[in-house]
Design an enzyme around this catalytic site. Structure first.
Site, PDB file in Angstrom:
ATOM      1  N   GLU A 200       0.841  -1.191   0.000  1.00 40.41           N
ATOM      2  CA  GLU A 200       0.000   0.000   0.000  1.00 40.41           C
ATOM      3  C   GLU A 200       0.880   1.246   0.000  1.00 40.41           C
ATOM      4  OE1 GLU A 200      -2.298  -0.323   3.533  1.00 40.41           O
ATOM      5  OE2 GLU A 200      -0.687   0.326   4.856  1.00 40.41           O
ATOM      6  N   GLU A 275      -7.107   0.743  13.554  1.00 38.79           N
ATOM      7  CA  GLU A 275      -5.946   1.614  13.429  1.00 38.79           C
ATOM      8  C   GLU A 275      -6.072   2.505  12.195  1.00 38.79           C
ATOM      9  OE1 GLU A 275      -2.241  -0.394  13.765  1.00 38.79           O
ATOM     10  OE2 GLU A 275      -2.747  -1.286  15.697  1.00 38.79           O
ATOM     11  N   GLU A 288      -5.836  -1.065   9.535  1.00 35.21           N
ATOM     12  CA  GLU A 288      -6.168  -2.451   9.827  1.00 35.21           C
ATOM     13  C   GLU A 288      -6.997  -2.500  11.102  1.00 35.21           C
ATOM     14  OE1 GLU A 288      -2.615  -4.657  10.626  1.00 35.21           O
ATOM     15  OE2 GLU A 288      -1.847  -3.175  12.033  1.00 35.21           O
ATOM     16  N   ASN A 290      -7.214  -4.808  14.521  1.00 34.31           N
ATOM     17  CA  ASN A 290      -6.611  -5.862  15.328  1.00 34.31           C
ATOM     18  C   ASN A 290      -7.702  -6.509  16.168  1.00 34.31           C
ATOM     19  OD1 ASN A 290      -3.752  -5.650  14.642  1.00 34.31           O
ATOM     20  ND2 ASN A 290      -3.912  -3.612  15.530  1.00 34.31           N
ATOM     21  N   PHE A 348      19.110  -0.088  18.479  1.00 33.44           N
ATOM     22  CA  PHE A 348      17.964  -0.795  19.050  1.00 33.44           C
ATOM     23  C   PHE A 348      17.953  -2.284  18.726  1.00 33.44           C
ATOM     24  CE2 PHE A 348      16.729   3.622  18.324  1.00 33.44           C
ATOM     25  CZ  PHE A 348      16.286   3.988  19.584  1.00 33.44           C
TER      26      PHE A 348
END
Length: 666
Positions: A200, A275, A288, A290, A348
């Protein structure tokens, strides 16, 4: 109501569900792998069943093994938490066939919304705004490149059955689309057993805002306002808050109503989250849904006063919702910081090992201040390479956003964690970042503000001065303890001098310590002074100090002639020396680190997936050298500069430790 439920999960979310079940008088069953034999959720549950080896695909996501545990224990219902089997329609179907309640949505809703391609089509039919993209299945990398070109770069490549940042890549050109497709496909197959991919448009400068919905089996539904989740790295949320500092009442209402319309369109029941990406003009686009409890659900609970897990259990038992939309309010502001086992100083990357010290701030709830810590670990426990690196979710609540942030700052400063790499310094840095405190942030925050990675915090002189004052007072106390031999306290105190030079972050503060029984007055050479009071004693690893009446929380470690001080995201070596010793220290040569510029070192503990080069091969800057998998994520290591590979020390399947040499260059 159920008498016994099984939690088909692990870690902090399993512990979270157990807490609510216990309050409701419901017995709980935990499941565990070899790696989790001594885990906290196992200790908390009334019963526990072993289900297999450490890898999730041999234990936690093997439906037959979970079903066996249900039969052995006689559990009447199952809460899946998030991740693992929480959005697996086959699991919901297996439970239904067994006559066991699923504490989640119906199978048809999981299938419709859990598949991102199908959910996009349903959202469009329900007149929910959606992001432009290709909803069909993509066969190979070349087709992915062609589709990406048609949509227009940048694009987001996503696993259809994905979640939690797994199987997601942003591509800005053909090469990245080709490479990202394959990596996303591999991660999706490994994490979810489903390698379907869709693409997308990637909306630049977006904010990630989601709506919490709650529906029962009788057609009733409410939305419990929004959560802002824009502070992300690698598409994984790091800091969340509720409400959003960006939304207005009209946009909130529109997003909430669209979210409920989507939920009703698929016959949804239980807790779920819709979301959205929201642009600078408050245009919002469906991403989406959840079909599970979200990691960040605590911030919604803190501003609404609703226990989402309890609602889920009651809905699964067939009860009607006990609240309507008019009962949903916004009370104050809540923050959540996700504490991860990852090293911010190594971009990270995941970290594993034993928690040699784990002392979270004390949890409490008052009318004007709440501290909550959802966790699944304990001091002495192990952080495994097999699962998600989350250690805890630290939450604070206050009457407004600024107060909630200040409570979070203090809670982070007071969180003691040793033994592994962790992101506490980064979380503290974000809480002080002007872009965050102003509420003016997007999902690109980390990429924009830390483009070269996080290398710590540089404190301004005013803050350094406060730390210097506190360190001088503490060092005097430590020196008294060290030099104590005999005699009265007054005789002893005369043995410790009053003049010192405090050195930290490249600055030097000559001070005089004027001590009394209530504290110390620290006088600086510029004529200013600061009053320091504290009950800190040598050996304490946490110091709660007041400097001129304002609190300062410091993590304290001992070094020669001073302390290792950590506060507000900074990690400082603080030297407190006599003027003469300080003068001599300036003559000491600087110790240089060893030269590793001709080596590729493993940045985190992990498994070698593949080696992309061979000995004698010339490589270019940015070229992929190898892929390392750690904590379910693939990490591609690239050449920092042009060179020739002289030696390859590792191969596919090898398990490597941090800084182990993977290959060498001429």
């Amino acid at each position: 109501m159920f008498k016994k439920i099984l939690i088909a999960n692990r870690g902090e979310i399993a512990c979270r569900v157990i807490k609510t079940a216990r309050q409701m008088g419901i017995q709980t069953v935990a499941i565990y792998s070899d790696a989790d034999r001594n885990a906290l959720h196992v200790q908390m549950a009334d019963e526990a069943v072993h289900i297999g080896p450490a890898p999730a695909n041999q234990s936690y996501i093997v439906i037959d093994k979970v079903m066996d545990a249900i039969r052995k224990t006689g559990a009447e219902a199952v809460h899946p938490g998030y991740g693992f089997l929480s959005e697996n329609a086959k699991f919901a179907e297996a439970l239904e066939a067994e006559g066991v309640a699923f504490i989640g949505p119906p199978k048809r809703a999981i299938e419709a919304m859990g598949d991102k391609i199908t959910s996009k089509k349903i959202a469009q039919e329900a007149e929910v705004n959606t992001v432009p993209g290709y909803m069909g299945l993509i066969e190979d990398a070349e087709e992915a490149v062609k589709i990406s070109q048609e949509i227009g770069y940048p694009v987001m490549i996503k696993a259809s059955a994905g979640g939690g940042g797994k199987g997601m890549r942003i591509a800005w050109n053909d090469d990245e689309a080709r490479e990202g497709f394959q990596s996303s496909k591999n991660e999706a197959a490994s994490s979810f057993g489903d390698d379907r991919i869709f693409i997308e448009k990637f909306v630049t400068q977006p904010r990630h805002i989601e709506i919490q919905v709650l529906c029962d089996q009788h057609g009733n539904g409410v939305y419990l306002n929004e959560r802002e989740c824009s502070i992300q790295r690698r598409n994984q949320k790091v800091i969340e808050e509720a409400p959003s500092p960006f939304l207005d009442k009209e946009t909130r209402k529109a997003m909430g109503e669209q979210s409920l319309a989507l939920a009703h369109a698929v016959g949804y029941s239980s807790a779920g989250t819709v979301e959205f990406i929201v642009d600078g003009d408050r245009n919002f686009y469906f991403l989406e849904m959840n079909t599970r409890l979200q990691v960040e659900h605590p911030v919604t609970e803190l501003i609404t006063g609703q226990d989402l897990v309890e609602h889920m259990i009651r809905v699964a038992a067939g009860e009607k919702l006990s609240i309507s939309q008019k009962d949903v309010k916004i009370n104050g502001w809540a923050m959540e910081s996700r504490l991860y086992a990852e090293d911010p100083y190594r971009n990270f990357l995941p970290s594993i090992g034993r928690l040699t010290r784990y002392r979270p701030p004390e949890e409490f709830a008052a009318k004007d201040h709440v501290v909550r810590n959802d966790t699944g670990v304990y001091e002495g426990g192990e952080i495994s390479m097999y699962y998600d690196p989350m250690i805890a979710k630290l939450c604070t609540w206050g009457p407004d956003r600024a107060t909630s942030i200040e409570h979070m700052r203090n809670a982070l400063d007071g969180f003691e964690l040793e033994g592994i790499g962790h992101n506490l310094p980064f979380l503290s840095a974000v809480m002080d970042h002007p872009k965050f405190t102003s509420g003016d942030m997007t999902t690109a925050f980390i990429a924009e503000e830390y483009p070269d990675g996080f290398d710590g915090v540089t404190l301004d002189t005013a803050v350094l001065k406060r730390i210097a004052a506190a360190s001088a007072a503490m060092y005097r106390v430590a020196e008294i303890r060290r030099t104590r031999i005999s005699g009265t306290m007054d005789n002893h105190e005369r043995m410790v001098g009053a003049d010192w030079v405090v050195s930290l972050q490249g600055e030097n503060f000559p001070v005089t310590v004027d001590a009394d029984r209530e504290g110390s007055t620290i006088r600086f050479d510029d004529g200013s002074d600061m009053r320091v009071t504290s009950d800190w004693t040598p050996g304490d690893q946490l110091a709660r100090v007041e400097v001129d009446g304002k609190p300062l929380v410091l993590k304290v470690g001992k070094i020669t002639n001073g302390f290792r001080i950590r506060s507000r995201g900074a990690d400082l070596k603080v030297h407190v020396r006599t003027p003469r010793v300080h003068e001599l220290s300036l003559l000491m040569p600087e110790r240089l680190p060893p030269d590793t510029s001709k080596m590729l070192l493993c940045p985190m503990p992990g498994l070698v997936v593949k080696i992309d080069v061979e000995e004698g091969q010339e490589v270019q800057e940015g070229q992929a050298l190898c892929t390392i998998e750690a904590m379910k994520m693939e990490n591609i290591l690239r050449a920092e500069k042009q060179g020739i590979v002289s030696k390859v020390n590792a191969g596919p399947g090898d398990s490597l430790a941090v800084d182990e040499v993977i290959m060498e260059f001429e």
